[in-house]
Design a protein around this motif. Structure first.
Motif, mmCIF file in Angstrom:
data_model
loop_
_atom_site.group_PDB
_atom_site.id
_atom_site.type_symbol
_atom_site.label_atom_id
_atom_site.label_comp_id
_atom_site.label_asym_id
_atom_site.label_seq_id
_atom_site.Cartn_x
_atom_site.Cartn_y
_atom_site.Cartn_z
ATOM 1 N N LYS A 236 0.822 -1.211 0.000
ATOM 2 C CA LYS A 236 0.000 0.000 0.000
ATOM 3 C C LYS A 236 0.857 1.262 0.000
ATOM 4 O O LYS A 236 0.343 2.363 -0.265
ATOM 5 C CB LYS A 236 -0.936 -0.001 1.210
ATOM 6 C CG LYS A 236 -0.256 0.089 2.569
ATOM 7 C CD LYS A 236 -1.303 0.093 3.682
ATOM 8 C CE LYS A 236 -0.673 0.168 5.063
ATOM 9 N NZ LYS A 236 -1.685 0.197 6.148
ATOM 10 N N TYR A 237 2.158 1.120 0.300
ATOM 11 C CA TYR A 237 3.061 2.268 0.296
ATOM 12 C C TYR A 237 3.918 2.336 -0.971
ATOM 13 O O TYR A 237 4.813 3.172 -1.062
ATOM 14 C CB TYR A 237 3.975 2.226 1.520
ATOM 15 C CG TYR A 237 3.227 2.320 2.837
ATOM 16 C CD1 TYR A 237 2.322 3.337 3.073
ATOM 17 C CD2 TYR A 237 3.433 1.362 3.845
ATOM 18 C CE1 TYR A 237 1.628 3.423 4.272
ATOM 19 C CE2 TYR A 237 2.750 1.444 5.046
ATOM 20 C CZ TYR A 237 1.849 2.469 5.246
ATOM 21 O OH TYR A 237 1.173 2.558 6.441
ATOM 22 N N ILE A 245 8.248 5.259 -3.393
ATOM 23 C CA ILE A 245 8.141 4.361 -2.241
ATOM 24 C C ILE A 245 7.878 5.244 -1.037
ATOM 25 O O ILE A 245 8.718 6.072 -0.674
ATOM 26 C CB ILE A 245 9.424 3.540 -2.037
ATOM 27 C CG1 ILE A 245 9.698 2.649 -3.243
ATOM 28 C CG2 ILE A 245 9.308 2.688 -0.765
ATOM 29 C CD1 ILE A 245 11.031 1.919 -3.159
ATOM 30 N N LYS A 246 6.731 5.080 -0.410
ATOM 31 C CA LYS A 246 6.353 5.924 0.721
ATOM 32 C C LYS A 246 6.757 5.236 2.027
ATOM 33 O O LYS A 246 6.172 4.224 2.411
ATOM 34 C CB LYS A 246 4.846 6.197 0.698
ATOM 35 C CG LYS A 246 4.396 6.922 -0.573
ATOM 36 C CD LYS A 246 2.896 7.172 -0.574
ATOM 37 C CE LYS A 246 2.483 7.927 -1.836
ATOM 38 N NZ LYS A 246 1.034 8.199 -1.863
ATOM 39 N N VAL A 247 7.750 5.786 2.662
ATOM 40 C CA VAL A 247 8.230 5.210 3.920
ATOM 41 C C VAL A 247 7.387 5.774 5.058
ATOM 42 O O VAL A 247 7.471 6.964 5.386
ATOM 43 C CB VAL A 247 9.721 5.529 4.149
ATOM 44 C CG1 VAL A 247 10.199 4.904 5.459
ATOM 45 C CG2 VAL A 247 10.555 5.019 2.988
ATOM 46 N N GLU A 269 12.076 8.382 -4.470
ATOM 47 C CA GLU A 269 11.862 8.290 -5.912
ATOM 48 C C GLU A 269 12.522 7.027 -6.456
ATOM 49 O O GLU A 269 13.681 6.734 -6.152
ATOM 50 C CB GLU A 269 12.438 9.529 -6.605
ATOM 51 C CG GLU A 269 11.773 10.838 -6.165
ATOM 52 C CD GLU A 269 12.390 12.035 -6.849
ATOM 53 O OE1 GLU A 269 12.964 11.880 -7.949
ATOM 54 O OE2 GLU A 269 12.294 13.151 -6.291
ATOM 55 N N MET A 270 11.773 6.294 -7.248
ATOM 56 C CA MET A 270 12.300 5.047 -7.810
ATOM 57 C C MET A 270 13.132 5.324 -9.055
ATOM 58 O O MET A 270 12.712 6.066 -9.937
ATOM 59 C CB MET A 270 11.162 4.111 -8.220
ATOM 60 C CG MET A 270 10.222 3.668 -7.148
ATOM 61 S SD MET A 270 9.026 2.498 -7.879
ATOM 62 C CE MET A 270 7.677 2.641 -6.692
ATOM 63 N N LYS A 347 17.139 13.950 1.261
ATOM 64 C CA LYS A 347 15.699 13.678 1.299
ATOM 65 C C LYS A 347 15.416 12.208 1.054
ATOM 66 O O LYS A 347 14.568 11.600 1.711
ATOM 67 C CB LYS A 347 14.990 14.539 0.255
ATOM 68 C CG LYS A 347 13.474 14.412 0.263
ATOM 69 C CD LYS A 347 12.848 15.323 -0.776
ATOM 70 C CE LYS A 347 11.330 15.161 -0.789
ATOM 71 N NZ LYS A 347 10.713 16.017 -1.837
ATOM 72 N N GLN A 348 16.111 11.614 0.087
ATOM 73 C CA GLN A 348 15.949 10.186 -0.193
ATOM 74 C C GLN A 348 16.315 9.333 1.023
ATOM 75 O O GLN A 348 15.672 8.331 1.322
ATOM 76 C CB GLN A 348 16.849 9.777 -1.365
ATOM 77 C CG GLN A 348 16.444 10.363 -2.712
ATOM 78 C CD GLN A 348 15.288 9.626 -3.352
ATOM 79 O OE1 GLN A 348 14.139 10.055 -3.263
ATOM 80 N NE2 GLN A 348 15.578 8.513 -3.980
#
Length: 434
Positions: A236-237, A245-247, A269-270, A347-348
């Motif tokens: 779901k993330y 990819i939402k951590v 960001e992928m 940020k990553q």
């Protein structure tokens, strides 16, 4: 007012202590001589009461009121921080503060407290622990064996001392005494073992690992996710539409919990490689909650994967033994080496600033890039054009101004003052230092 009185031919003391009237019978007969003797004792009792040094049992050891006043002493000492055992105070303190802790931190605190700290300070009065006690405790920790028979690390010693600092600071505030931690600084920690992999090694690992784990390590190496973050990643993330990819959660000791801190809540960001790896992984586990699962459909267990997959793989490939967290360090150094914006990398990674990047990772960047100025060469080669001196000789704005000085100074090239004046003069016309 205190006095010596008589009852049925026997003398007794009549006085007030702690706002309670006390009458203690003696075996002395009521005679002027005995009254005079007891009056002297009574004056001494009154003096000690005034000074706060009076101990009831010292004068009347068989009195039923001894227990009453001793209990009052214990209560007053506890209110003043005296007489309360360290273990008693810690029990109160722990119940008050644990509500703000993560389960993993709570377990760590309990383990440390119930070990050497309680063994050393549990039976001491919390207000009587001294700076010398703390320094001796720290010195003993430094001599005791830690994991694998080695001496306890400075960082682990500091954890013990940090807990003691928190506890004694709170006790000092409540009971109005000076904390004994004044002037005690944390031990210097050894620098963390940062040993990232290079691209060749990354390729060896990704293509050499069991295919079931190939996409797992691809994502680890190329996103910089922490172990708990990737092991606890749920579908779901994973936002395929926006390639993010939402951590939002982390798996710590097999419990899904909040991330390490607020900054760790981020959108990664992928890259195209990561995007493809996750698409392939979705074919395996897209019907489950967790992205990376074992054959039973459960999330990965960090210790099991490290012991059964990671370390045997490194040995098989002939690579130096390193912990799995080096995959995160590898991502940071690869990004830096590729010339990515440090703010974007921070940020990553989930860092609040770029300070961590330059402090921890910068020294590894030269291993990933050339050290001969080629990056600057590539930057300026198409943008900065330097005309030939012969072409511009007649249009040089400084030619007339310095021609005579230069000609006259050709034989004085060793004169540093002349060249200093020349450069300073030119600099001022350009509007700054050269």
């Amino acid at each position: 007012m205190a006095s010596i009185r008589s009852r049925e031919g026997k003398l007794f003391f009549d006085f007030y202590y702690r706002k309670k009237r006390c009458r203690e019978l003696t075996l002395l007969s009521s005679t002027p001589s005995n009254q005079k003797k007891l009056a002297q004792v009574l004056r001494k009792i009154e003096a000690e009461i005034a000074l706060g040094t009076f101990v009831y049992s010292k004068y009347f050891p068989n009195s039923p009121r001894v227990a009453e006043f001793e209990e009052m002493d214990r209560i007053s000492k506890r209110k003043a921080g005296k007489g309360q055992l360290f273990s008693e105070f810690v029990a109160i303190w722990y119940e008050e503060v644990k509500i703000g802790w993560r389960d993993s931190y709570d377990q760590t605190v309990v383990k440390i407290l119930n070990g050497r700290i309680m063994e050393t300070f549990g039976d001491m009065d919390v207000s009587e622990i001294t700076k010398a006690d703390l320094l001796q405790f720290r010195a003993r920790l430094g001599e005791e064996p830690g994991r694998n028979g080695k001496k306890m690390s400075p960082s682990h010693i500091n954890r013990h001392m940090y807990l003691m600092r928190m506890i004694l600071r709170e006790a000092a505030d409540r009971f109005d005494f000076n904390t004994p931690f004044k002037g005690i600084k944390a031990l210097r920690n050894n620098k963390p073992d940062i040993h990232p992999f290079n691209l060749e090694e990354v390729n060896k690992i990704i293509n050499g690992v069991d295919p079931w784990y190939r996409y797992y390590y691809t994502v680890r190496f190329l996103t910089g996710m922490r172990t708990g973050e990737i092991d606890g990643l749920k579908w779901k993330y994973v936002d395929f539409d926006n390639r993010l990819i939402k951590v939002r959660e982390s798996l710590v000791k097999n419990k899904q919990t909040y991330t390490k801190n607020d900054f760790s809540q981020r959108d990664i960001e992928m890259s195209s490689t990561v995007f493809t790896a996750l698409q392939e992984q979705f074919k395996r586990s897209g019907h489950l909650d967790y992205v990376f699962v074992n054959s039973r459909g459960d999330h990965f267990n960090y210790h099991n994967i490290s012991r059964r997959i990671w370390h045997p793989l490194l040995k098989e490939l002939g690579l130096e033994r390193r912990n799995p967290y080096q995959t995160r360090h590898t991502a940071a150094t690869l990004w830096l080496g590729a010339g990515e914006n440090p703010a974007w990398i921070a940020k990553q990674m989930g860092h609040s600033t770029t300070e961590m990047l330059f402090r921890v990772y910068a020294r590894y960047v030269p291993n990933l890039t050339r050290k001969d100025g080629s990056a600057m060469e590539k930057l300026i080669s198409g943008s900065v054009v330097v005309n030939s001196i012969d072409d511009d000789l007649n249009t040089n704005p400084y030619q007339d101004k310095y021609a005579d000085q230069i000609d006259s100074g050709l034989d004085e090239s060793h004169d540093e003052s002349f060249w200093g004046q020349l450069l300073n003069s030119e600099s001022s016309e350009l509007g700054g230092e050269l």
